[in-house]
Design an enzyme around this catalytic site. Structure first.
Site, PDB file in Angstrom:
ATOM      1  N   THR A  22     -15.515   2.107   4.525  1.00  0.00           N
ATOM      2  CA  THR A  22     -16.767   1.756   5.203  1.00  0.00           C
ATOM      3  C   THR A  22     -17.615   0.936   4.230  1.00  0.00           C
ATOM      4  OG1 THR A  22     -16.622   3.855   6.375  1.00  0.00           O
ATOM      5  CG2 THR A  22     -18.751   2.734   6.417  1.00  0.00           C
TER       6      THR A  22
ATOM      7  N   ALA B 233     -11.676   9.318  17.802  1.00  0.00           N
ATOM      8  CA  ALA B 233     -13.007   9.659  18.304  1.00  0.00           C
ATOM      9  C   ALA B 233     -12.921  10.837  19.286  1.00  0.00           C
ATOM     10  CB  ALA B 233     -13.648   8.447  18.969  1.00  0.00           C
TER      11      ALA B 233
ATOM     12  N   ARG C 248     -14.265  29.007   8.324  1.00  0.00           N
ATOM     13  CA  ARG C 248     -13.039  28.653   9.061  1.00  0.00           C
ATOM     14  C   ARG C 248     -12.531  29.779   9.943  1.00  0.00           C
ATOM     15  NH1 ARG C 248     -11.712  23.163   8.850  1.00  0.00           N
ATOM     16  NH2 ARG C 248     -12.568  22.360   6.916  1.00  0.00           N
TER      17      ARG C 248
ATOM     18  N   ALA D  69      -8.516   7.409  19.921  1.00  0.00           N
ATOM     19  CA  ALA D  69      -7.828   8.699  19.774  1.00  0.00           C
ATOM     20  C   ALA D  69      -8.550   9.579  18.752  1.00  0.00           C
ATOM     21  CB  ALA D  69      -6.374   8.483  19.354  1.00  0.00           C
TER      22      ALA D  69
ATOM     23  N   LYS E 219     -14.950   7.745   9.514  1.00  0.00           N
ATOM     24  CA  LYS E 219     -14.840   6.304   9.300  1.00  0.00           C
ATOM     25  C   LYS E 219     -14.569   5.580  10.619  1.00  0.00           C
ATOM     26  CE  LYS E 219     -11.079   4.525   7.287  1.00  0.00           C
ATOM     27  NZ  LYS E 219     -10.136   4.238   6.206  1.00  0.00           N
TER      28      LYS E 219
ATOM     29  N   CYS F 119     -10.232   9.728   8.180  1.00  0.00           N
ATOM     30  CA  CYS F 119     -10.299   8.856   9.355  1.00  0.00           C
ATOM     31  C   CYS F 119     -11.418   9.136  10.334  1.00  0.00           C
ATOM     32  CB  CYS F 119      -8.983   8.917  10.118  1.00  0.00           C
ATOM     33  SG  CYS F 119      -7.654   8.138   9.219  1.00  0.00           S
TER      34      CYS F 119
ATOM     35  N   GLY G  37       0.831  -1.205   0.000  1.00  0.00           N
ATOM     36  CA  GLY G  37       0.000   0.000   0.000  1.00  0.00           C
ATOM     37  C   GLY G  37       0.862   1.250   0.000  1.00  0.00           C
TER      38      GLY G  37
END
EC number: 1.1.1.22
Length: 481
Positions: A90, A221, A447, A219, A275, A272, A8
């Site tokens: 997912t 989350a 932002r 982490a 997911k 991330c 990968g």
């Protein structure tokens, strides 16, 4: 000579292996991928990903002890340590659709390792995987082992895009999880020896397999939860006249809380956070913990709410319709200093505006037109499959154009949306932009990069997330009924 092979060559595999090669000149590192075009890009002057500092590292090692190849089987066969950093998207259908991780690519990598191996291997999970993946991989390898011993380790990555090379050079921690057997601990030590070439001993944490796998999900989350917390407060700030920047600064001064990840915005993105939380939710549900699952689900719900709230503000401000109006979108990447658009909030904002028939002009310093069109045409979660399995050239969205600079994007526009915090957006000549826009001219800052008062002095109507509302917006409903 220890030989490492990484399956990968993406955002994780490429930079991680390049740094290992740089820091461990005595180790031969080969990165393999089934995508020949991606491997060709890693071997060229135009690397397939943009990451500050990556070019230098690759140029120093490539051809010396760092190699990129599409001959996966040969290099897996020769390696002592095999890192697997393949996509874990997912699932979109079947059991656990919309939440569970799809381990198709992981499983085929494991089967290939079992097929070609002729000597004992240490197999390292580098992709973010659900808890207990190691067990499944172990079963595939041992049932096909032909007398070869495999040790599975979990070594999750904690890179932040935009600072990945720095994160690899001096990580907060390196986490290695392994079996608590003699062979398992020997494998942990072998990987520890690689990292200890440059990482201080006290920053290398060793745990059991499940703790390492779960630490990564936890982490992410926790980080996402902080963003959703401050975004939830931003909605209350707008309703009450408080300023979210002042609130976040005051809260962050508490040493127990700290200032990081407290910037209110249009929402979090990246490959991330969403997911991993969906994954965490699914694991909780599977283990009979619905209350825990619902707790973490709420982090994503607030993120979705923040994006739709932003779109509603835009439409409500502009006389309840953006149909046929040109809206400039500044920034498409999910954060500054990366060209990555995976799960970027810009996709949902643009789709929301397109749903109301707006005409959109987008400028981002690092994202190509092809990528933007692909993102806007793709189904949710499609992005996480290897590029050769994605739809080839999705039909371009007609109401979307891509501009080469911010001034071109904003010319003749009714409104400007800032969706990525690129530094250059702070330095723009907003007077020039105002002069070339339709009036009334709106700025929607997702932002908090501009100074609303300075822009109001020029003549703009400004909406900034979590800031006291412009008098223009005071009477507008926050949500279009």
């Amino acid at each position: 000579m220890v030989k490492i092979c990484c399956i990968g060559a993406g955002y994780v595999g490429g930079p991680t292996m390049a740094v290992i090669a740089l820091k461990c000149p005595a180790i031969e590192v080969v990165v393999v991928d089934i995508s020949v075009t991606r491997i060709n890009a890693w071997n060229s002057d135009q690397l397939p990903i943009y990451e500050p500092g990556l070019d230098d590292v690759v140029k120093q090692c490539r051809g010396r002890n760092l190699f990129f190849s599409s001959d996966a089987e040969k290099h897996v066969c020769e390696a002592d340590i095999i890192f697997v950093s393949v996509n874990t998207p997912t699932k979109t259908r079947g059991l656990g659709a919309g939440k569970a991780a799809d381990l198709t690519y992981w499983e085929s990598a494991a089967r290939m390792i079992a097929d070609v191996s002729k000597s004992d291997k240490i197999v390292v999970e580098k992709s973010t995987v659900p808890v207990k993946t190691a067990e499944a991989i172990e079963k595939i390898l041992t049932h096909n082992s032909k007398g070869i011993n495999y040790q599975i380790l979990s070594n999750p990555e904690f890179l932040a895009e935009g600072t990945a090379i720095q994160d690899l050079f001096s990580p907060d921690r390196v986490l290695i999880g392994g079996r608590e057997t003699f062979e398992g601990q020997k494998a942990v030590q072998a990987l520890k020896d690689v990292y200890s070439h440059w990482v201080p001993e006290d920053r290398i944490i060793t745990t059991n397999l499940w703790s390492a796998e779960l630490s990564k999900l936890a982490a992410n989350a926790f980080l996402a939860q902080r963003i959703s917390s401050v975004n939830a407060i931003s909605a209350l700030c707008e309703a009450t006249g408080a300023d979210v920047s002042e609130v976040a600064y005051s809260v962050g001064k508490d040493s127990r809380i700290g200032p990081k990840f407290l910037n209110a915005s249009v929402g979090f993105g990246g490959s991330c956070f969403q997911k991993d939380i969906l994954n965490l939710v699914y694991i909780c549900e599977c283990n009979g913990l619905p209350e825990v699952a619902n707790y973490w689900k709420q982090v994503i719900k607030i993120n979705d709410y923040q994006k739709s709230r932003f779109v509603n503000r835009i439409v409500a401000s502009m006389f309840n319709t953006v149909s046929g109006k040109k809206i400039a979108v500044l920034g498409f990447a999910f954060k500054k200093d990366t060209g990555d658009t995976r799960e970027t909030p810009a996709i949902d904002v643009c789709k929301g505006l397109l749903g109301d028939k707006a005409s959109i002009s987008i400028y981002d310093p690092q994202v190509t037109e092809d990528q933007i069109q692909r993102d806007l045409a793709m189904n949710k979660f499609d992005w996480d499959h290897p590029i050769h399995l994605q739809p080839m050239s999705p039909t371009a969205v007609k109401q979307v154009s891509v501009a080469w600079d911010a001034y071109e994007a904003t010319r003749g526009a009714h409104g400007v949306c800032i969706l990525t915090e690129w530094d250059e957006f702070k330095e723009l000549d907003y007077q020039r932009i105002y002069d070339n826009m339709q009036k009334p001219a709106f700025v929607f800052d997702g932002r908090n990069v501009v100074d609303p008062e300075k822009l109001r002095a020029i003549g703009f109507i400004v909406y900034a997330i979590g800031k006291p509302l412009d008098p223009w917006l005071k009477d507008m409903p926050a949500v279009v009924a």
